[in-house]
Enzyme design. Structure first.
Site, short mmCIF file in Angstrom:
data_model
loop_
_atom_site.label_atom_id
_atom_site.label_comp_id
_atom_site.label_asym_id
_atom_site.label_seq_id
_atom_site.Cartn_x
_atom_site.Cartn_y
_atom_site.Cartn_z
N GLY A 87 -55.91 -12.09 -1.54
CA GLY A 87 -56.97 -13.06 -1.27
C GLY A 87 -57.03 -13.59 0.14
O GLY A 87 -57.99 -14.26 0.51
N GLY A 128 -60.87 -10.63 0.60
CA GLY A 128 -60.57 -11.90 -0.05
C GLY A 128 -61.16 -13.08 0.70
O GLY A 128 -61.76 -13.98 0.10
N TYR A 135 -52.01 7.39 -0.55
CA TYR A 135 -52.85 6.23 -0.86
C TYR A 135 -53.94 6.61 -1.86
O TYR A 135 -54.20 5.88 -2.82
CB TYR A 135 -53.47 5.70 0.44
N ARG A 160 -69.89 7.63 9.22
CA ARG A 160 -69.31 6.74 8.22
C ARG A 160 -70.36 5.73 7.75
O ARG A 160 -71.24 5.33 8.51
CB ARG A 160 -68.10 5.98 8.78
#
Length: 329
Positions: free
Chosen positions: A10, A15, A144, A216
């Site tokens: 967070g 977050g 990952y 991207r």
């Protein structure tokens, strides 16, 4: 009973964006705080989610009814290349502990944050939600990627065996205030912003790895925050949702670097080092058709130039306290 929403990770980029939206949108609105609703933004200092005991303590402390699970070990292209096993194990531990604890504590809903790197390296574009498991991910970040991909497997298994309401989101490249601007570990946009700042400060060339050709999709963290809030309140399927701008809004790294130069009023053009091995994947466009069909066409993304300007402004105003990897002593 009013919702108690625990946001893991967070204190990070997304977050902080959710916290900003909850605080600034009108109370009771689609993305604003609801009456009686409680939001907790927990960072890694409060609990090491790799440890099951600490994860359980966090849940017992706040008794969340809903969890937006953002916590992860993250990094850019080169961090992922160098530490594949660490990225795999740490993220698998974090995800397993959060989902298992949410299950045993009876949490009503969990949304976990994935990444477009979960998609196969060899796949037909655009990326869509049903293509996640059609082949191995790109070799540069397979640790990952596999850890994140397993969350989707776990979500389905928890639903089938225990009826849990666990789902996931797949954002494209996120940027915004509170990003990680550390040059060793940052993603491409915050790294370029920091590089341009240092080049301007030290009167040195603004060098950009690769040839600038990769494309991207970038999503502003405060837009993404609204989408997470929408997903928590309105989306009830176990199947993941891609959270992204339209696939036609891809931006090349070259155009990104030039936009950063413009926003930062840097006097010189970026210098591309033209090493193709530094490019990463050429492009990985993702379709947001499912998202837009569900959230409605009235949802508007922040224009890219405005979002970039807000991010750069935050970075310059908060450089002393931002995550830059620099000593500010």
């Amino acid at each position: 009973m009013a919702a108690v929403v625990l946001v893991t990770g967070g204190t990070g980029l997304v977050g902080k964006a959710i916290e900003y939206v909850i605080e600034h949108e009108p109370e009771g609105s689609r993305f604003g705080k609801r009456p009686g609703e409680k939001w907790i933004f927990a960072g890694s200092r409060e609990a090491d989610l790799r440890q099951p005991e600490e994860t359980l303590k966090l849940f017992e402390k706040y008794q969340p009814t809903h969890v937006i699970h953002l916590a992860a070990l993250v990094g850019g292209l080169f961090a992922n290349r160098e530490r594949k096993m660490t990225f795999l194990r740490d993220n698998m531990l974090i995800n397993d502990n959060v989902l298992h604890t949410a299950h045993i504590k009876g949490t009503k809903k969990v949304i976990s944050c994935l990444s477009t790197c979960v998609f196969p390296d060899k796949v037909e574009y655009p990326l869509t939600e049903e293509k996640v498991h059609l082949g191995p991910p790109h070799s540069s970040n397979f640790g990952y990627a596999h850890a994140k991909r397993m969350v989707d497997v776990q979500n389905h298994a928890y639903k089938e065996e225990f009826g849990c309401n666990f789902t996931s989101a797949i954002p494209t490249n996120v940027f915004g205030p509170h990003d990680n601007f550390d040059l060793k570990h940052a993603h491409v946009m915050p790294a370029l912003i920091h590089k341009c700042y240092l080049a301007q400060k030290n009167s040195t060339p603004f060098k950009v790895m690769g040839d600038g050709s990769p494309l991207r999709q970038f999503i502003y963290s405060r837009d993404l925050a609204k989408l997470f809030i929408w997903q928590m309140r309105e989306y009830e399927s176990v199947e993941p949702v891609i959270l992204s701008v339209d696939e036609n809004d891809e931006i090349s790294i070259r155009d990104l670097a030039n936009s950063i130069v413009k926003v930062m009023n840097h006097p010189d053009k970026p210098e591309f080092e033209n090493e193709l091995n530094d490019n990463g994947q050429d492009r990985k466009p993702a379709s947001n058709a499912k998202l837009m069909s569900l959230i409605g066409s009235d949802f508007k993304f922040t224009p890219f130039e405005q979002a970039l300007e807000e991010t750069v402004t935050w970075f310059l105003q908060n450089y002393a306290n931002a995550r830059t990897g620099q000593s500010h002593a």
